[in-house]
Design an enzyme around this catalytic site. Structure first.
Site, PDB file in Angstrom:
ATOM      1  N   LYS A  76       0.841  -1.206   0.000  1.00  0.00           N
ATOM      2  CA  LYS A  76       0.000   0.000   0.000  1.00  0.00           C
ATOM      3  C   LYS A  76       0.875   1.254   0.000  1.00  0.00           C
ATOM      4  O   LYS A  76       2.085   1.175   0.269  1.00  0.00           O
ATOM      5  CB  LYS A  76      -0.916  -0.017   1.225  1.00  0.00           C
ATOM      6  CG  LYS A  76      -0.190  -0.005   2.566  1.00  0.00           C
ATOM      7  CD  LYS A  76      -1.128  -0.359   3.715  1.00  0.00           C
ATOM      8  CE  LYS A  76      -0.370  -0.377   5.034  1.00  0.00           C
ATOM      9  NZ  LYS A  76      -1.185  -0.929   6.129  1.00  0.00           N
ATOM     10  N   TYR A 131      16.131  29.324  11.276  1.00  0.00           N
ATOM     11  CA  TYR A 131      14.921  30.055  11.673  1.00  0.00           C
ATOM     12  C   TYR A 131      14.779  30.093  13.188  1.00  0.00           C
ATOM     13  O   TYR A 131      15.039  29.090  13.863  1.00  0.00           O
ATOM     14  CB  TYR A 131      13.681  29.356  11.108  1.00  0.00           C
ATOM     15  CG  TYR A 131      13.465  29.574   9.622  1.00  0.00           C
ATOM     16  CD1 TYR A 131      13.451  30.842   9.060  1.00  0.00           C
ATOM     17  CD2 TYR A 131      13.235  28.479   8.796  1.00  0.00           C
ATOM     18  CE1 TYR A 131      13.224  31.016   7.700  1.00  0.00           C
ATOM     19  CE2 TYR A 131      13.004  28.642   7.438  1.00  0.00           C
ATOM     20  CZ  TYR A 131      13.001  29.920   6.899  1.00  0.00           C
ATOM     21  OH  TYR A 131      12.778  30.085   5.561  1.00  0.00           O
ATOM     22  N   MET A 133      12.242  23.704   4.856  1.00  0.00           N
ATOM     23  CA  MET A 133      11.580  22.920   3.804  1.00  0.00           C
ATOM     24  C   MET A 133      12.583  22.203   2.901  1.00  0.00           C
ATOM     25  O   MET A 133      12.394  21.032   2.556  1.00  0.00           O
ATOM     26  CB  MET A 133      10.682  23.823   2.958  1.00  0.00           C
ATOM     27  CG  MET A 133       9.836  23.040   1.962  1.00  0.00           C
ATOM     28  SD  MET A 133       8.866  24.079   0.854  1.00  0.00           S
ATOM     29  CE  MET A 133       7.801  24.945   1.979  1.00  0.00           C
ATOM     30  N   ARG A 154     -10.816  -0.685  14.614  1.00  0.00           N
ATOM     31  CA  ARG A 154     -10.603   0.119  13.422  1.00  0.00           C
ATOM     32  C   ARG A 154     -11.484  -0.538  12.365  1.00  0.00           C
ATOM     33  O   ARG A 154     -12.696  -0.513  12.504  1.00  0.00           O
ATOM     34  CB  ARG A 154      -9.113   0.114  13.081  1.00  0.00           C
ATOM     35  CG  ARG A 154      -8.603   1.421  12.568  1.00  0.00           C
ATOM     36  CD  ARG A 154      -7.100   1.419  12.383  1.00  0.00           C
ATOM     37  NE  ARG A 154      -6.630   0.320  11.552  1.00  0.00           N
ATOM     38  CZ  ARG A 154      -5.383   0.167  11.148  1.00  0.00           C
ATOM     39  NH1 ARG A 154      -4.467   1.040  11.506  1.00  0.00           N
ATOM     40  NH2 ARG A 154      -5.033  -0.837  10.388  1.00  0.00           N
TER      41      ARG A 154
END
Ligand SMILES: *Cc1c(COP(=O)(O)O)cnc(C)c1O
Length: 381
Positions: A42, A262, A315, A140
């Site tokens: 998957k 940052y 990023m 689930r």
């Protein structure tokens, strides 16, 4: 695993060793024999590319594949025309005919789904194969115990359905001593006696390491095939399949008191040499692997040495402290983000998640190289 030169159009390379993937499947097959070893592919084979992974597993001898969504069915059916393919998410509204067309077997998880599949089966006038998922405590997907009893009492609900496999999924298989494992096993054994005879399956990568009582007729590993160790207590007989590398874009020397990245979360406390590497959270290096002076985050391998990430992961870039590394790395050198001793689990721990999440997000915009599996060639994704 050998390193390829990074191509000019992308600084990063994701190397997938299809030979090792096949070896992992064979090792798991041998570990669970006489049970069958399927493969869970998957999410595009856990992000590694189903188009390459599925044929390699088939060539190794795998004949049963699990996908999650129906949209993966068309491609995978083309790759392995005679394999059995199950779709874990089952039948969605109106998708039943599509399953029949690509000969994909739905994993049915509710009485509604069973009845929908049964209607299709009766219209086509031939038994239509499917698996049945019964819930044994994960809450689930899967029929509740009450639904199983109802189905047992009203078998016409599944008229026309060829029930090939009854499966369940374990909640705590990564903790071998957790009492829930035995509870789910016993519930599974009890509930399956109420249903028609079919092959049975309860174990994924971690479950199959719990021993033969959990193997039944078929096991469904995903993560372990890709080299992941789902169970820290006992290592699966597999080895890493992926290596993620990217280039050093720039090296800078900074003075004590200067900050990196940052929000200035990391402050140099000595003269430091920082490598700026072309990989960030868009490439699967989690922002949670950021480091401050008080908190150590992720790391990369430079040769055989671990170099810590400092400051924020952004990023497209990470910043790594290479002050102590000799010989000094140079601009253009490749560093390893996963592999060379830095495991998926290491990366998961460093970012507050699990290796699975790391694996499925790796290097979407990197060059991909597939080794072994009959064809050593690269492919830009
Ligand atoms: C994803 C999944 C698997 C495979 O799990 P791994 O831990 O990756 O081996 C098996 N069964 C079901 C129902 C799943 O959802």
């Amino acid at each position: 695993m050998t390193a390829d030169a990074a191509p000019a159009d992308t600084p990063g390379i994701l190397t997938v060793d299809l030979g090792q993937l096949a070896a992992n499947w064979r090792a798991l097959r041998d570990a669970v024999a006489p049970a069958e070893c399927a493969a869970v592919v998957k999410a595009d084979a856990y992000g590694l590319g189903a188009r390459r992974v599925v044929p390699a597993l088939y060539a190794a001898g795998c004949r049963t594949f699990f996908i999650a969504l129906l949209d993966e069915a068309r491609d995978i059916r083309r790759l392995v025309p005679d394999a059995v393919i199950y779709a874990l998410d089952g039948v969605l509204d109106g998708s039943a005919e599509y399953f029949a067309r690509f000969q994909v077997r739905p994993v049915l998880s509710s009485l509604d789904e069973i009845q929908e599949w049964s209607r299709v089966a009766q219209a086509t006038d031939q038994p239509l194969p499917a698996a049945l998922h019964i819930d044994t405590g994960l809450n689930r997907l899967g029929l509740s115990a009450r639904d199983v009893r109802r189905l047992a009492a009203e078998p016409h609900m599944a008229a026309g359905v060829g029930l090939n496999l009854i499966m369940s999924h374990l909640a705590c298989a990564d903790e071998p001593d957790h009492p829930k494992n035995r509870d789910q096993l016993l519930t599974f054994e009890t509930l399956t006696t109420l249903l028609p005879n079919a092959h049975r399956s309860i174990a994924a990568s971690d479950g199959l390491m719990l021993g033969p009582a959990y193997h039944f007729d078929l096991v469904r590993p995903g993560y372990a095939l890709y080299g992941g160790q789902a169970l820290s207590a006992q290592l699966a007989p597999v080895a890493p399949v992926v290596r993620l590398q990217s280039k050093i874009l720039h090296i800078r020397d900074i003075a004590p008191g200067e900050t990196v990245g940052y929000s200035a979360t990391w402050v140099a406390d000595r003269p430091s040499r920082i490598a700026i590497i072309a990989a960030g959270y868009a490439d699967g290096v989690s922002r949670a692997a950021s480091a401050t002076n008080a908190y150590s985050g992720g790391a990369v391998m430079i040769g055989t040495v671990r170099a810590p990430i400092v400051g924020r992961v952004s990023m497209d870039l990470i910043t790594v402290d290479i002050t102590d590394i000799a010989p000094a790395p140079q601009r253009g050198h490749l560093v390893t983000l996963i592999g060379d001793g830095l495991t998926l689990e290491d990366a998961g721990r460093a970012s507050g998640t699990i290796g699975y999440e790391v694996l499925t997000r790796l290097g979407r915009r990197f060059h991909r190289t597939y080794l072994g599996g009959g064809a050593d060639n690269g492919e830009v994704s």
